[in-house]
Each structure stands twice: as C-alpha cells, then as structure tokens.
Design an enzyme around this catalytic site. Structure first.
Site, PDB file in Angstrom:
ATOM      1  N   HIS A   1     -10.662   2.189  -1.638  1.00  0.00           N
ATOM      2  CA  HIS A   1     -10.866   1.696  -0.279  1.00  0.00           C
ATOM      3  C   HIS A   1     -11.672   0.405  -0.378  1.00  0.00           C
ATOM      4  O   HIS A   1     -12.781   0.305   0.122  1.00  0.00           O
ATOM      5  CB  HIS A   1     -11.587   2.757   0.561  1.00  0.00           C
ATOM      6  CG  HIS A   1     -10.962   2.971   1.901  1.00  0.00           C
ATOM      7  ND1 HIS A   1     -11.648   3.341   3.005  1.00  0.00           N
ATOM      8  CD2 HIS A   1      -9.669   2.855   2.303  1.00  0.00           C
ATOM      9  CE1 HIS A   1     -10.822   3.452   4.031  1.00  0.00           C
ATOM     10  NE2 HIS A   1      -9.618   3.162   3.628  1.00  0.00           N
TER      11      HIS A   1
ATOM     12  N   HIS B   1       0.821  -1.206   0.000  1.00  0.00           N
ATOM     13  CA  HIS B   1       0.000   0.000   0.000  1.00  0.00           C
ATOM     14  C   HIS B   1       0.860   1.263   0.000  1.00  0.00           C
ATOM     15  O   HIS B   1       0.563   2.230  -0.684  1.00  0.00           O
ATOM     16  CB  HIS B   1      -0.894  -0.029   1.246  1.00  0.00           C
ATOM     17  CG  HIS B   1      -1.935   1.031   1.251  1.00  0.00           C
ATOM     18  ND1 HIS B   1      -3.252   0.782   0.968  1.00  0.00           N
ATOM     19  CD2 HIS B   1      -1.850   2.358   1.485  1.00  0.00           C
ATOM     20  CE1 HIS B   1      -3.935   1.905   1.031  1.00  0.00           C
ATOM     21  NE2 HIS B   1      -3.104   2.878   1.349  1.00  0.00           N
TER      22      HIS B   1
END
Lengths: 958, 264
Positions: A293, A225
């Site tokens: 998300h 990430h």
C-alpha cells in the site's frame, strides 16, 4: 441544539498528546521557540437535547472523571497565552468516533442525537510566528488529504444535498487519439492510448458511447493493479548488445512455472484466489497473502498503512469460503528519518513523518483487529524518499473443505460490512501510476479511511455464516471496490446490480462513485435465495449490515441499474479479456559502481559498533513492541528473543491450534541494496534469506512455500523492466532448485516520485515471504546464545561478496560483488542443518544476513547475555579460493550461512558431514566479545553491553 | 457437581475471547462466547452462569476512552442482571480491556459498595505508547479468590497502551492497601519493585491488578490467558527442562473455576 464540548487533562495529569506534539515540533528544529503545548479534544454534538442531557453526556461519557475535565461553555483553556490550531475532518471523510459515540449516548438513555463529530485542538505557547505555526500545522498536525484547519470554530457540516440521477456518457466514438488521451487523463483512468482505442472499437460495434460507469469499470479491471499487464504481457528483452529474447507472460514463465513444475501435493489452491492456500494438517488449511500500500501511505501514512493491513486481512477472509485471519506481517522501506528538510522533494512528506504514521497506522489497525504481528522488517535507503514501501501480510486458517467457492446462477449479490462513501475513489488506477508532487493535491479521495472495529465485526460474523454454510462464494472489496469484487465473482455468469440499494455513508454519491468507491471493510457474498433471511440475521445480531444489491444472472453481462435506469451494459468477456496486447521493451546492462578500498588490517571494533547502530541493522524493538505479537495466544517463537527479550529472532513460530504442537513458521527476505547491482542476484539472495530463516528456527524447506512482492520503478522504462525480467528469472532458477513453490504474489510498479524536473525511482525491491508448516514446535531453536563453554560454528562458505553490503553502505559505497547463491549446495546444507536441529544438536542458531558474520555473532552473544571468543584463523578456504582478509570474512554478506551454538561437536560434525563448517570459537561466562584475525591479531575487542547498547540506541529515542 | 459455567463476554472489538475461553476450559469450566447484544435482548441471562469473564481487546474501538463505552453499557443497560449476579456472590474477571471496563463502570474497586462510583482509572502508559512485553508479578496477598495460594513470582505478558493505574485520591489508595485489595504488583525478576520497563506503564505503587472487597471481582492488565502453556513463555527455549509444564496464568483460572464449583 448544538453543543460544543472541549475535554482536557486536569492540571497535574500528563497531557500526552500535547507533549507528543511538543517533541515533534522540537524535531522540526523549532524547539527553542516553544514553551508548552496542550491538547483539547473537541466534540460537536447536535440533537434535541437540553443542558442536563449535555452535562450527563460530558460527565458519564466524554471525560475520565479522574484525569480529565470539560467545558461546554467556551474553551477548556484560557486561550490568551496560546496560539490555537483546530483540526477537523474534511466533509465526506468518515469521523471514526461518530458511530460509537452515538451508540454510547443512546446507552445513557438520551435520544434525539443527530450527529456527533470530533475535532482536535492544539494550544501552543511560545514565540512562534504565524509562518511557524502554519509550517507546524502542515508538517505535524494535519494532513490536507483528510483534514483541514478550522478557521473560526468547527461546525457539523451541513447535509450534503441528495443526488439527482443523470446518465452521463463519454463521447469516444468520434474522439481523436488526442481526445482519447485527454479522456483517460482527466478521468484519472490511467489507460494507454492503445487501450482507449480498443474500448472505442468495442463501443463502435455497439453503436453507442460508453457511460462513465462502463468506462470506469473497464479502467479498474484493466489497471496494472488488477490485471498485472506488465507481468502477464509480452516483453522483448535484451542484455547489452546481446540477442533479443521474447517473453510471453513473465509471470507464467517464471514464478507460476516453479509451482507447476514442483507440483507439491500440499499446495491446495495457488494463484487464483485472494491468497495462496496450503495444507496445515488433517483438519485445516492455511493461506497467506502479502500486499503493498505504497502510494496511499506516501500521501496519508497513517490511513494508508492502516488500510493496507486492513485490506490484506480481507484477502484470507475472502479466500475460499473465508479463512480466519491469525497472523500479520509487516515490512517497511523508508527514506532516512534524519533526511534534511531542505532537500525534501517538493510535495513529499518527510520520511520521519511517514515512518511514524505508517508504524502507527499498522499498529492501530492490527492491534484492534486482535491479530498478532509476528514477523517483519524495516529498511532504509535515500531513494525511498517520497515513495515509501509498505508491505502488509496476513495468514488465515480455515477448516479443510472450505477452501473453494462457487457462485451459482441465481445467487444473490450481498454486500456486507461498512457503508460506501466517497473515500478511496480511483485507488486501483491511481496506484498504477507514478506519484508526483501534484498527486497530493489531486488524489485526496484515493485515500481510504479505515475502521478496524468494523472489520473485526465483519470477520466475526462472516466466520459464523461460513460455518453455518449460508453462502456459496465470497470475495473482498479491495482495489476497484464493488466493480472489482462483483466483476470477478460474475466473470463466468454475469450479474445485475442495483446501485441505489448499496447502503451509503452520506447522501450525494453518483452511481459511478458507488460502483468504484474503495470504502473499506466491505465483503461481497453470493447467497442462495432460500438462505438470505438466515444470513442477514447472523449479521444483524451483531450490528453488521448485509444488503442484497443484485443477483448473478447467467446472462454473461454486467448490468448495472440506478433507480431502474440501466447505467452499464457490457459483456463480461470484453471486461476481462478485451485488453489489447502490447509488447514492452526491456533492456539490461549491469551498472558499474565505484569499488572501495577497504583497509583490512586495522582494528575493526569501531566499524562493528557503528554497524550495530546502522538503521538497517539496529534493533526495531521500538516498532515490534507497539505491535501486539501475542494476541490469540499462539506465539511460540517471538520476534524478540533471549535475555530481556533483547535479540532479533530470525523467523517467528505460531501455533494456531492451541492444543496441538503443530506450528506455522513465517520469515521474510528483502534486500534493495542487492537490487541496485543486479536484480537477478537480489532475487536469489532474498529467497535464500527467507529460507535460511525458516531453517534457522528448525523448519524444513521441503514444507515451505513462498510469496513474491515486486516493487519496482516505472517499468515502461526499458531499464527498469530489464531488471524486473532478471529478478523473475532469479526467482525461477533459485526457487525451483530449492524445491520451494510460490503460492501467491503481487506486484507494485511505478514506484517513482516525480517533481516534474526530477524523478526518484526506488531501488528494485523484491520481498519474499516464506511460510512453513512445522510438525513439532517443541523442536524450535531461538537465536540467543545459551550456555557458556558451548562452541560456535559457522556453517556455509564466506566469499568476497561485499557488494550491496551494509558495511559498504555505511562507508558510502555500493560496490559490485553482489552475493550469489548456489542452490544445489544450499539445499543440501539447509537440509542437513534441519536434521541437526531436529536431533537437538543445535542450541542456538542465527542466519547471517545484513552485517555478515560479525553482526550475527554479536547479536547471538548479547541476546544470550554471554561473551564470545572467535578466531578467524579457523577458516580454511575451500578449494580454488584464496584466503580472505579479516574485513571480508567479518562483513561479507554471502548467502546460505548460519552461526550455530553446538555442545556435542562429534554428533554435529557427523550430521553436517560433507558440508562446510568451521569452529570459530566458544561462548564465555563473562561479557567480553573478542574476535581474532587470521593471524591471531585482535581485530574486535569490546563487550556485549557496548554492542547491545549500540544496537538499541538509534530507535530508542523515537 | 457440574462444571462452572462461564460467560466470555463479546462485543465489537473484543479480541482475546477465544484464548480466554481456552484457558477456562483448560481449568475445567464450560464456557460460552456471548455477545453483549444477547444479554440485552435477554436471550441469555446472567443468572444461568457463575463466572463472567470480560476479555481483552478494543471494545468499540476504545473510542472516546478505553473500555468506556462497554463500561457504560454494563452500567446503564445491563445493570439489573449484573447487580444480581454480583449480589449472588458470583465471580467476575476482567483482563486488560476487561479490567479497564470494570474500573470505568465503577465495579472495581467499588469501595463505596454501590456498583457505580468511579474510584480509579487506567490511563495512557508513561511511555506514551502501546507496548507488548512480559512482566513479573508479585501476589500482594490480597484476599482474592482468583489468586489464592499463588505465591511464586508470575510471568505474564502485558499488551496495552492505557494501563497506568491511578486511584482517584490518596484516600482511595490507602483503602486499597488497608483492605488488601491490591492483588498484583509489577516487580523485577527478583521480586523487588523497579521502574520502567518492569513497571511497564507507570502505575501508581506498581499496581497491576486489584479486586473488590469480597475478593470475587478481579481485574488485571496482564494477560494470564496468554500463559497457559510452557511454550508461550518467551524464555522456554532457554529452559527446556520445564517441557510440557503449564504456564503461570492457568492457576488464576483454576482458582476461579474451583471456587465456583465449590461454592456457587
């Protein structure tokens, strides 16, 4: 004293929450067993207050005296005839109403309140079994990640005992490979064995074991990430049995290379801040960022999606010295909302619940922030079951000169905004792994809980502090929390932070939890010591906390303390550059799909009507209207256009400065169906789509920048990585040829849902978001047909490219002939069209994408309330191409095509000279919608009301 | 004669403050964005201004109920200054959340004349969801200084989840009608009463905005500040002739500002 208050609607007033649940129960197929559902809002109030105070709180605050009543002596309803389910937040989860309720009670002049909590009580009447109730509660009423069903009565949770410091180290110096793997897994670090070995090596030199906090810091920083190691690492790619190709840093050699080579003077800051910045005008710069998300939204759709938009808003706010967030975008990919419950993979939430929750989460956060949501898309595919995609974007604006930041040695580390809690722990590492049916059990704390009003307060005050020059640098607390934010800001200087100074939501957090918590609505500032008092005052005046937690030292080390104890002491260099290099293997072989036989000779009216109702094409008005797309007053071209605002716009236009005619155009291109066939051509197609939407409203590709968001399956599997390489090459080739730079991007890999035996991977999905500066918004063109008698032209070549089309999908096929892009011709064509629109020659314009020419024509016609006659016989095939059957001309999704409404044909043809345009027909005064085939046979015969109804129907019942 | 001075009231969750300020400035006023804390700390005084505007947004997150917490703050903490402001005949406009706040504070319609009795509410839309859409409004010829001489059908957007106007009882509704306090009604494009979506929220008698008995306090759910300029109208690309024209909403602000300049 402890008071429990239940509030309900008075008899005769609509119980919206109850009715909503009743509808959801009926969606579960239990409708016939339910007679009635009611709702009571429960408040639990604790403090030194007497009955008079409690009654005052109820009457003057908790109820609406016109529509509601309350009870503080037992239940609000006669509960005998109901089965009740009471849902409360889990301990440690922030109750969003607590703070404002406390403040409001204080405003009433009542002091001594210690706690206010809320719960939701559902009362269900009907012939439901215990199992039914259990299933309803689990599927509709609560999410165990953040809530629980109360057995007995809700209570205010007892105080959590204070944390007692104990330094914890992790024994890795003596650990075997197996042990290292176990440490990574049990600690939810998501680090590979090579990475664990590297860490071991480093600490061996230091002659000590790392603390938990050090290990966590490294894991956060090295997570996919945060570090994008797949994109930035080494790859060995091979196509079929072809030669191996070595790639060093895919990102640099494709996406970033476009920007570097194009070297546009208006690109202010690209790929190194929290969002990409371009010039807007003499006074302002604008920036744009899109994030995903996905995993949080799969677990807790409402909270996950809400914090998705909340998080991306903080990106422009944390760009340069802070930009004001002015526009949101949202793009969602879901499984089909009518997916059979019995086919649902174990542990996954139903796509309909995910969709409703995601839509509501983005709505409530975006609307409360007062940011218009002007552009987006929603797509459906069965492979998004278990793993939806939730892309959220935000555009910000800042005065020129505020686009860069610099941390100085000696600056104070200041955390601003929300308090830190246990929410969102391991978000960065968790989002870097794949979802399994066990994730729902284990990663509850990875879900963040959002509070948009907190973020609004932070935004308001940060912009004041920015304008007064009170800080030197800013960044947001996103994935990785303080660990990432401080880690990034201190990369070259180093920092020391006192974790016990960080304000907490509740007691009991360990030092390492404080450091990596992803609690929302926090920003980190670097502040010169002499400005700190003034800075804190700016925030304090509007009830925002700003706290000094450390300083940037210049010692090039990250030193963390808790109560004077050193809990982390690592060199910044190792944290940021110590990641071992791995070569990943990528393979590519183009899949072969079954090619359907399409009967082109029959009447296609039915097919067109079905296509209009296809979820990927049907009106998203249900969602669009729930999002405020006009707040801030700058909306010029809205997402819904035409008569009764009933047509789908191509791109949105916003005027950020209300007394200037300069505008921002936003659009997006996304097509996972193309991705299934060949990610290269998907990338090409979605870049083309985003650009043609910009052009369709009057924009200019020479003033356009784009963003990439890759969502992929597990790229440790060579075939998935092979697709990613191809998509990146597509990005380079097409964006470079169009002359459009990338300014920011993000990747989300490992989008797979595994139930142990079976793994569902999402189709390779690339979202391209485009942003363009428009000099004069008065030249904008909408997509709705304007005047009967005007001519309808098609611009651009239609090819036999039905592969991945919605038409094939509707028929149950994928096909192979994925649309390609010729950017050299495409650029010429788009530039000519931009010129024609500037000259006022085009009265309406619509890009051809999902559903092809037929859908585009239909949408233009009903959006303008005008009928249409079109003749496919007008097509004369370009050189070296055979004449195509009607079905292909109508439904093929070839790129770089537009439909335009033209009045002055001579001027139009001159403006488009040398480019492929054909006159298809004209707009009618009546409502008839007819398309004649190449041989003049009537292929489509309907009217615009029927088309519009088919298009609006699917989502209108939600 | 100086400019009318306008408080644009802000608090946590206010979000239409900038464009409301812009609209007032366009109408010739001088505006100040003032946080409610500045009033409660007495750093700013109601007395120094002639118009109070409560803009749209989600004050305090609309926690508990929309507008409720700021309504109570005005009612219980700022009542002294605010009562004098009203007694002095000064003007108040509440838009969207601001309208909810005025109603829930008991300042609208205030038939009782005591600045506190709650006589109506704004509650969840019949559609059960937040909706952003453009509506047509008919001026019901109320004696409201804000809408004086507006006689055409207005086009303004609404964007709310809780805009359904419900009077406390029949008597209140009768009084609203009798005293001419209903300022705007939702109509269709031909000016006639129609159902959803022309009435976007199911308001009783299509009520979109009301004023108090002096006509100086005015609240409405639609957003006049979002239609100050021609290009904000969703239909502008269909009718380019009106180019550079102003939007329907500006007249409301101009009325208020001109009245304040003349009489206050």
């Amino acid at each position: 004293m402890f008071w429990r208050v239940e509030v309900k609607e008075k008899d005769g007033f609509y119980d919206a929450a109850g009715e909503g649940v009743k509808k959801d129960i009926s969606d579960l197929g239990l409708g016939n067993k339910v007679k009635d559902v009611h709702y009571a809002q429960v408040y639990l109030i604790e403090g030194d207050i007497d009955e008079i105070d409690a009654k005052k709180i109820c009457e003057d605050l908790l109820i609406d005296p016109i529509t509601q009543e309350y009870s503080y002596k037992g239940p609000a309803f006669n509960e005998k005839i109901y089965k009740t389910v009471e849902v409360a937040y889990n301990p440690g989860v922030m109750d969003p109403v607590e703070d404002s309720a406390k403040k409001a009670i204080h405003d009433l002049g009542i002091k001594g309140i210690r706690a206010v909590k809320t719960a939701k009580k559902y009362l269900i009447q009907g012939s439901l079994s215990y199992t039914d109730i259990h299933s309803i509660a689990e599927k509709i009423l609560y999410n165990k990640v953040i809530q629980h069903v109360v057995s007995g009565r809700s209570e205010i949770h007892p105080d959590i005992p204070p944390y007692e410091f104990e330094l914890r180290t992790v024994d890795i110096l003596t650990a075997s490979d197996d042990k290292l793997k176990k440490i990574a897994k049990n600690g939810q670090l998501f680090l590979s064995l090579e990475e664990m070995r590297q860490i071991k090596k480093y600490f061996k030199i230091l002659k000590r074991d790392p603390t938990d906090c050090e290990l966590e810091t490294i894991a956060q920083t090295w997570s996919e990430h945060c570090k994008h190691k797949t994109f930035r690492g080494k790859i060995e790619y091979r196509e079929g049995v072809g030669k191996k190709i070595k790639i060093n840093n895919l990102l640099k050699s494709t996406i970033m290379k476009v920007t570097k080579e194009l070297n546009k003077p208006w690109c202010v800051s690209v790929f190194h801040d929290n969002s990409g910045i371009i010039r807007f005008d003499e006074k302002y710069d604008i920036c744009f960022k899109v994030e995903t998300h996905n995993h949080p939204s799969a677990l807790e759709p409402y909270g996950g999606a809400g914090t998705g938009i909340g998080g991306v808003i903080r990106d422009p706010l944390g760009t340069g010295l802070g930009a004001k967030p002015i526009i949101n975008t949202d793009v969602f990919c879901f499984g089909y909302p009518d997916y059979p419950y019995n086919k649902l993979p174990k542990g996954a939430l139903h796509p309909k619940r995910i969709m409703k929750g995601v839509v509501a989460g983005v709505r409530d956060y975006g609307n409360r922030m007062g940011i218009p949501t002007s552009n987006g898309a929603v797509l459906f595919d069965e492979n998004f079951v278990g793993n939806p995609l939730v892309f959220c974007g935000n555009v910000g604006i800042m005065p020129k000169g505020k686009s860069f930041k610099k941390v100085n040695k000696g600056d104070l580390v200041v955390v601003v905004g929300g308090r830190t809690g246990r929410d969102g722990i391991h978000g960065a590492t968790f989002s870097s792994g794949e979802l399994t049916h066990e994730t729902h059990e284990g990663s509850g704390s990875a879900v963040q809980i959002g509070n948009p009003i907190q973020e609004k307060k932070v935004t308001d005050t940060i912009l004041q502090a920015r304008d007064r020059g009170l800080y030197n640098a800013i960044t947001d607390c996103g994935a990785g929390g303080l660990s990432s934010a401080v880690g990034e800001m201190a990369e070259s200087l180093g920092a020391e932070v006192h974790l016990d100074k960080v304000p907490l939501k509740y007691k009991g957090l360990r030092y390492d939890e404080i450091w990596i918590s992803e609690a929302q609505e926090r920003m980190v500032l670097a502040v010169s010591p002499e400005k700190i008092d003034e800075l804190i005052n700016v925030f304090d005046r509007e009830n925002v906390e700003a706290t000094v937690i450390g300083k940037f030292t210049g010692g090039k080390k990250l030193k963390l303390f808790y109560g004077g104890n050193l809990v982390c002491d690592v060199e910044m260099k190792f944290i940021h550059d110590g990641l071992p290099e791995v070569t990943r293997v990528a393979k590519w072989r183009r899949p072969k799909f079954k090619e359907p036989k399409i009967n082109n000779n029959k009447n296609l009216t039915g097919d067109l009507l079905s296509l209009m109702s296809n979820l990927n094409i049907a009106s998203k008005e249900w969602i669009i209207r729930q999002y405020d797309h006009e707040v801030q007053g700058g909306s010029v071209l809205k997402p819904l256009q035409g008569i009764g605002s009933g047509g789908p716009g191509d791109a949105s236009i916003t005027r950020p400065i209300l007394d200037s005619n300069k505008g921002i155009i936003l659009s997006c291109g996304i097509n996972p169906d193309f991705g299934k066939i060949d990610p290269y051509w998907m990338a090409a197609g979605v870049i083309d789509e985003a650009l043609r939407q910009i052009v369709a409203v009057g924009g200019d590709i020479a003033k356009t920048a784009i963003l990439d968001n890759f969502c992929w399956g597990n790229t440790n599997k060579p075939d998935r990585l092979g697709g990613l390489v191809r998509a990146s090459w597509g990005c380079y080739d097409i964006a470079k040829a169009y002359g459009v730079p990338f300014i920011s991007g993000k990747d989300s890999l490992n989008n797979e849902y595994s139930t142990g035996k079976k793994t569902i991977s999402i189709p390779p999905t690339l979202l391209i978001s485009a942003i363009s500066v428009m000099d004069d918004i008065s030249k904008a063109v909408s997509m709705d047909a304007k005047t009967a008698g005007n001519f309808i032209y098609i611009i651009g070549i239609t090819r036999n490219e039905l592969g991945g089309s919605q038409y094939y999908k509707m028929k149950g096929f994928t096909g192979n002939s994925v649309p390609q892009v010729d950017p050299v011709y495409g650029k010429k064509l788009m530039n000519a069209l931009t010129g024609a629109i500037k000259k006022g020659l085009i009265h309406s314009c619509h890009d051809c994408s999902e559903g092809g020419v037929a859908v585009a024509l239909a949408e233009m016609a009903f959006a303008g309330g005008l009928g249409m006659s079109a003749h496919l016989g007008a097509f004369t095939p370009p050189k070296q191409q055979k004449a195509l059957p009607d079905g292909i001309l109508l439904f093929s999704e070839s790129n770089t095509r537009f439909i335009a409404e033209v009045k002055d044909e001579l001027k139009f043809i001159k403006a488009m000279s040398g480019l492929p345009v054909w006159k298809l027909g004209y707009l009618r005064r009546d409502k008839t919608f007819r398309i004649f085939g190449a041989d003049e046979k009537l292929m489509i015969d309907t009217d615009i009301d029927a088309l519009k109804e088919a298009w609006q129907k699917p989502f209108s019942k939600l | 004669m100086g400019k009318a001075k306008v408080i644009i009231l802000r608090t946590a969750g206010t979000n239409c403050d900038k464009e409301t300020s812009f609209a007032f400035e366009r109408a010739g006023a001088a505006t100040e964005l003032i946080h409610v804390n500045e009033l409660s700390r007495m750093e700013k005084k109601f007395d120094d201004y002639t118009i109070l505007a409560i803009p749209g947004g989600f004050s305090y997150g609309d926690d508990i109920a929309s507008g409720k917490i700021l309504a109570n703050e005005l009612k219980f903490r700022l009542d002294e200054g605010l009562r004098k402001f009203i007694d002095d005949g000064k003007l108040i406009i509440g838009i969207c959340n601001g309208f909810q706040i005025l109603v829930k504070a008991g300042l609208l319609p205030d038939l009782a004349g005591d600045y506190q009795t709650i006589e109506a509410t704004l509650t969840l839309n019949d559609s059960n969801k937040f909706e952003d859409r453009w509506v047509y409004l008919k001026n019901s010829r109320a004696k409201c200084v804000w809408t004086n001489a507006i006689d055409k059908i207005m086009q303004l957007p609404v964007a709310h989840g809780e805009g359904k106007f419900i009077p406390k009882n029949k008597a209140v509704l009768e009084q609203l009608k009798k005293k001419g306090l209903i300022v705007f009604e939702y109509v269709n494009e031909f000016g006639r009463s129609a159902g959803y979506p022309d009435n976007p929220n199911g308001s009783v008698e299509n009520i979109a905005g009301i004023c108090n008995t002096t006509g100086r306090i005015f609240g409405l759910m639609p957003h006049p500040e979002r239609h100050i300029n021609f290009y904000q109208n969703p239909r502008w690309t269909r009718d380019r002739k009106a180019k550079n024209g102003e939007g329907d909403g500006l007249a409301i602000f101009r009325n208020g500002v001109n009245f304040a300049k003349k009489y206050l």
